[in-house]
Structure formats: C-alpha cells, structure tokens
Design an enzyme around this catalytic site. Structure first.
Site, PDB file in Angstrom:
ATOM      1  N   THR A   1       0.867  -1.191   0.000  1.00 58.82           N
ATOM      2  CA  THR A   1       0.000   0.000   0.000  1.00 58.82           C
ATOM      3  C   THR A   1       0.898   1.233   0.000  1.00 58.82           C
ATOM      4  OG1 THR A   1      -0.265  -0.214   2.407  1.00 58.82           O
ATOM      5  CG2 THR A   1      -2.034  -1.047   1.018  1.00 58.82           C
TER       6      THR A   1
ATOM      7  N   LYS B   1       3.984  -6.331   4.378  1.00 59.36           N
ATOM      8  CA  LYS B   1       3.695  -4.971   3.940  1.00 59.36           C
ATOM      9  C   LYS B   1       3.501  -4.128   5.198  1.00 59.36           C
ATOM     10  CE  LYS B   1       0.108  -3.174   3.175  1.00 59.36           C
ATOM     11  NZ  LYS B   1      -0.660  -2.550   4.268  1.00 59.36           N
TER      12      LYS B   1
ATOM     13  N   THR C   1      -2.243  -1.276   7.151  1.00 64.12           N
ATOM     14  CA  THR C   1      -2.275  -2.526   7.885  1.00 64.12           C
ATOM     15  C   THR C   1      -0.920  -3.172   7.765  1.00 64.12           C
ATOM     16  OG1 THR C   1      -4.612  -2.903   7.484  1.00 64.12           O
ATOM     17  CG2 THR C   1      -3.263  -4.845   7.808  1.00 64.12           C
TER      18      THR C   1
ATOM     19  N   GLU D   1       6.836   5.603   7.148  1.00 65.15           N
ATOM     20  CA  GLU D   1       6.580   6.830   6.399  1.00 65.15           C
ATOM     21  C   GLU D   1       7.466   7.963   6.892  1.00 65.15           C
ATOM     22  OE1 GLU D   1       2.434   6.474   4.223  1.00 65.15           O
ATOM     23  OE2 GLU D   1       2.460   7.785   5.960  1.00 65.15           O
TER      24      GLU D   1
ATOM     25  N   ASN E   1       0.618  12.292   6.901  1.00 68.59           N
ATOM     26  CA  ASN E   1      -0.576  11.894   7.630  1.00 68.59           C
ATOM     27  C   ASN E   1      -1.553  13.034   7.869  1.00 68.59           C
ATOM     28  OD1 ASN E   1      -0.493   8.970   8.307  1.00 68.59           O
ATOM     29  ND2 ASN E   1       1.599   9.603   8.787  1.00 68.59           N
TER      30      ASN E   1
END
Lengths: 393, 393
Positions: free
Chosen positions: B156, B177, B188, B265, B388
């Site tokens: 993702t 992932k 997730t 991230e 985010n």
C-alpha cells in the site's frame, strides 16, 4: 503557533493568607524571571503528586521526605526554572536540601515545611549560589499581588504564563507550566493549587489532591512522554469551609490542564476528546488517553481531516472491550460513524469544525454503559517535530 | 525519504510445494498489482495472529472461522490491497466469504481451507466482482516464480516490496507490507511466512507462529497505532525436518520486521533499540517498545541529537522498575550516560553515529538482570506529519 484560550490577565488574586513572588536570579539567559516563591502566612495542609517515572529529579526525593517529616504541613514553596536538578546524583539532593534550609532559616520555620521544585534541562548541577543569593530579595518581593510574577518565573517553553483564579465560598488560585515534556532534554509539568478552603472531614489534603488530579492533570497529554520532574502541589489553608471544595478545585485544575494542552509545542488546536457510554470512568479515561496520544489522530487534526477511522481504531486498541458496530464517533457537531457505518455525507460539516474552530471536539460513544470522561490534547504539527528535532543543533 | 536495507531482488524463491501470483484487478488506480495469491500444492498446517484492536476487518472474522473449521489446514491465501473491507458490517463478512468460496471452487478444496486478507482504506464496500472476475487469471499465473508479484500486489504505502528467503535444512520465504498504520484511513501490517519445515513434535504451527512473532513482528513499531486488519500468517508444509525451524523462521521474521520499520513513512533512519540487563525478556521488550514509541526519542533521532535524557526518561515510564542511577545509555558506540551521570565528552561520537549511519542503535542497560530484547523503529520526521495530515486534502 499556539492556542491561547483567553488573554493573559494583568493580575490574578491569591487566596487570603498566601503571598507569591518571582524574580530573575540568572538562570535564564534573557533576563526573564526564573525563581519563584509561594509563601503561606502560617503552615498549611499540603499534598503532592509526583511523576511515575523511574528517573526522578532531586526535588521529588526531597519533597517526599519533607512532607513525610512535616506531617503534611508547608510554609513555603521555592521553584526554579532552567535547571531540572535531575540526573545529578547525591549532590543534586544535597543541593535541593541546602536551598530549602537556607529559605527555612529566613522564613523561620522547620526545614521540612519548605518544598523546592526544579524544571529545565537535566544533567547539569543546580547553581545553588545564584538561588540562595536571591532568597532575601525573593522574600522581600513576596506579596498578595505576586501571582503573575510567580507564573512567569516557572515558565520554560510555555508561550504564556498560566495562572487562574476561582472565587465563591472559597478562593482558589492555580498555576501551571507545560507543555510537552520536551525542552531542552525534556521539560516538566508543574502545577500548584492554593486554596483557602478546607478539605471535608474524613478527607485529607493529599486525598483531595488525588481526586482533583484524576479528573484534571491526569487527563491532559501533549506527547505521551512524562518527565522525571512532573509534580503537582496543593496547599489548603482551611480558613473557609465549603462542602464543594473538591468540585471547585477540580474545575480550576481542569481549566489549567486545558491551557497546558492549548500551549502544546506547535499546537494549532486544543482538542477535547469526549468519551461517552463507557462502563466506568476509568475505562472512559483509558480510551480518551489512547485517542489523545495517537499520532494518527493528532496529525489528522493538524490536517483538518475528520478521520473517524483513526479515532475508532485508537479507541479499539485502548484495552477496553466494546462492540465497534454499535459505537458512535463524532467530530464537532457531525456524526461521522454510527450503526456500524461511516457517514461521508456528514464529513463536510466535520471538516468545517476542524478548519474554523480553534477548540475542537472529537467524541466516541462506546455503547456499553453510562460513564464518561473528557481528555485534552493538541494537534500534532510539523512545528512539533521541528522544535524537538532541532533544539540542540 | 525511506531506508532500504538492501536492493530489491529481481527474484525470491519459494519453498517447494508453494506457488504465488499477483495481478492488477482494478483496485489501485495506477494499474499496479493489487490482488495476490499464495497456493499450496496440498493442504498445509497454518497459524495466524490477528490485531488486538476492538475494531476488526471482515477478514479477521472469516480467517478465525475458517482456521477453526479446517483444523488449521490451508490450501490458498487470497490478498487484496486498496480496500480493507473494514467497518463494512455483515455485508463485508459475506463478501469475504463469497470470495473465499469462489476461490475454493476453482482450487477444488473445502472453503474453510481458503483464507482472504484485505488491506487499504476502511469503510468502503469490497468490490467482489472485480476480485472474483480475476480469480481464474490469478490461478493461471500462480507459479514457483511468483513471489515478487505477490509481494508487489500487497503493497500500500510501502515504497518497495518486502520479500525475503532463507534456505538451509529448510526453506522459508516471508512477505510483509507496512508500514505505519497510516494510509488512507489507516493501513495494515500484513505478514506471510511460508516454510517447507515442520514444527517440532509437541509444538503446533500456531504455537510456532506465536513464538516467532513475539521476537519479530511484535517488536516493531512505526507510530504505535495498530490497525483493525493487522494479520500474520504462517504456512508450514512439513516436507522437511529441522530441529531449529523456530530459530530460522524467527531470524527471517526479524529481517522482515526491520524492513517494515526501515520503510516507515518519512523515515530516514532504521533505529534498533537494544535493551540489556533486564529481569526477563518481557520487561526488556516493554522498555524497548516504550522507547521506540516515544515521539521525543524519535524526533531526536530525526534531529541527529544523542539525547540520553529522552531515552532514559522513556525507559523510566515503561512500568518496569530499575535504578536510574545504575542504568547505562548508549548511542551507537558512545556511552552517553552511566554511573548516574551524563558524559557530554562522548556526545560528538554519538552525534556522528546518528549523522553518518542509516542504521542507528540506541541502548539502555537496566542493571537489574541479564535478559535482553531488540526493538525496531524509525525516526519521526516532518514528512511523517505531512503525509498523515494531508492525505485526504
């Protein structure tokens, strides 16, 4: 960026029987006030709550000892900023005791009736000579008009002083400094509550403080990090009687707690997390704290995103059982999740709330009971990262 | 920004008896692979670990049910990205069951031997027709060379596919992932471990998986938020025997867990938290996790600041008793706190470690025992907040 709930007052009164002062003794580099004093005309009942951290500042050790030996009586509270006197070993404890003894000699009270609190960078020796050298001046300055000087003297990364007063049957004045356990190695949450009220029969001052803290300072979070120096002190002179002292002091403490979140580093929104429909207040508080410390929720608020999924998911990992399909989530006035489904049609109203209002509300109803709790936090912005990444570079 | 521990391989082998595939069925908008399949030639022993969140995706309910009914046997695992099938109510569960049944009919196995996992935005209905319409093609593509296609199909917000292989007495291939429970409503963590080894007598496949996860995926954190869909699956065909299967699979799972943190991230550093001198491994892990989720520690790493005070203070609030004055803190090669005191003279070396190395180490010795644990995380940068805060705007 910061959120200020109301303008800084020019003057905040003190309850009868208390005086305060603040001056510059040379710890802060810019000449700002850095040494504060609270003085009671006679010994008053006191309670204190300390950090739960395994690493504690020297003042925690000394305050515990003094309150135990004095039977919970206090005449004076000395506070210095810009040095936490933490990770300073036995010397740090001796330094704090020395400052207390010097102040006690001047006030003419037993040393154990003096408390000292420190906040600022950790790891550096306490400059006791600077502090002791200014005790006479500090006592001279102590007055019924000294509240704002004291509030300014205890500031570290705060962008405005935090002093509030409530009067009615009793008079209570509260002080706090925050905000974020952040600066320079970490800062500290310090809170002081002075009242001329008396605890009800059968309730000690420490018990009163515990009840107040559970519904105020224990419900605020900026970044989830606790400092080795966090301390909350309540002084109650007992000159007046009121059946609702706990309620009065709790309301004042909640207002102070909200100012800490509002002045969180980099904050642009004061966020109230409303938890409803919980089994009991403890579980409601747990869920509220989990939402309030979620980086995903806090960055969503920074981005003005009414992200019901992040709120519900944070609630879901709080360790509290509830049926997600019966829960309800709201953002300001907008119901964004209920009946097991999101309601995208209500998201524009939720987005407007986050965009237009500085005081925002995120809520969740767990649908398992009737207990509730509010928890306060702020949004999580790039400025927070900047401030905390760059401070020593 | 991201950290890649090693170049993405062109090819990752599968253990004998397994095939894999990945294709684009129309869920991701850019034509990227979004539907993956793992296929065993015959039913194999399986275990799964799920999110602890109260909010769970439909696949968690269906996987639990199927594994219970199949006696822990699995033939096929179907995975879709770009839709979490979460907060979708009874319809979501029916949709997942429908996809499993359609795949089971084609594989000619009992429906309970098929698992389905979903990851992506929550709250939207699962597009079952797109998925079912591509099952025949997916089965046609399934091959012993399909590992990288599968790894790509489950991505993702990952910036690179995560597939690793270990061979020796047994052969094991792992996929994951991540990374961050972050996108779009939250993402997730999914992990898959395939091995041709057999659990030792007296140890079931689910028990083996639990032991592996406790030392790998349960020790990685990006932002402390868990998703409703987090799932880790182990398939063990038992074709070969090895006394050290648990150790082999654990090492592979640890490498996968590290890639999740490395690809967090906004991450610029993979951070290994080394906890030493603990009473037991559980307490060591608790302390490591608390340090690894501290925004203050993670922003300090982003700022290349060897901030021993934040590390020690985070350790101190983990709920584990230890004497701070006997603890030791290091940053890379540099001892920055021991003997109750900081060592400023060693901070330049610590700063160089944070500046020059992409893989950084923060350590704490609690001085109360001999147990240890490593926990993995990444630094916390302004890019994390940006990503985010902005995703839906």
């Amino acid at each position: 960026m910061t959120v200020q709930l109301e303008p800084t007052p020019d003057h905040v009164p003190l309850p009868a029987g208390f005086r305060a002062a603040g001056l510059h003794c040379g710890l802060k580099k810019n000449g700002a006030l850095d040494l504060g004093l609270l003085l009671a005309d006679e010994p008053v009942g006191a309670g204190a709550i300390y950090t739960q951290n395994q690493l504690v500042g020297a003042h925690v050790t000394v305050c515990r000892d003094h309150l135990a030996r004095s039977g919970g009586l206090v005449r004076a509270v000395l506070v210095n900023a810009r040095n936490a006197n933490c990770a300073t070993g036995e010397q740090g404890i001796a330094d704090a005791r020395h400052c207390c003894a010097q102040l006690a000699a001047r006030v003419r009270c037993p040393v154990e009736q003096v408390l000292m609190l420190s906040t600022g960078p950790i790891g550096a020796p306490l400059p006791t000579e600077r502090i002791v050298g200014h005790l006479d001046a500090l006592l001279e300055h102590a007055s019924i008009d000294g509240a704002m000087d004291f509030a300014r003297a205890i500031m570290t990364t705060d962008t405005y002083p935090k002093a509030l007063h409530a009067s009615g049957m009793t008079r209570t004045t509260g002080f706090a400094k925050g905000s974020g356990m952040i600066h320079p190695n970490m800062a500290t949450m310090l809170g002081f509550l002075l009242t001329d009220g008396a605890a009800t029969p059968g309730q000690s001052v420490p018990q009163l403080l515990r009840a107040v803290a559970d519904r105020s300072f224990h419900r605020v979070t900026v970044d989830g990090d606790t400092s080795p120096n966090d301390t909350l002190v309540l002084l109650a002179s007992g000159r007046t009687r009121s059946a609702d002292l706990e309620a009065t002091v709790t309301r004042l403490a909640q207002r102070l707690a909200r100012t800490i979140a509002a002045d969180g580093e980099g904050a642009t929104r004061l966020v109230t997390i409303e938890v409803r429909g919980a089994r009991d207040e403890h579980e409601a508080t747990l869920v509220g704290r989990t939402i309030a410390t979620s980086p995903l929720v806090k960055t969503a608020v920074a981005g003005r995103d009414p992200n019901w999924g992040r709120i519900l998911s944070a609630a879901g990992r709080a360790g509290v059982a509830f049926p997600a399909e019966r829960a309800r989530v709201w953002v300001g006035p907008a119901d964004v999740y209920s009946g097991g489904k999101p309601h995208p049609q209500n998201e524009p109203a939720a987005h407007r709330h986050l965009t237009d209002d500085t005081l925002v509300t995120l809520g969740v109803d767990l649908a398992v009971g009737t207990a509730s709790a509010d928890v306060w936090t702020c949004d999580f912005t790039k400025d927070y990262v900047q401030i905390n990444a760059d401070y020593r570079s």
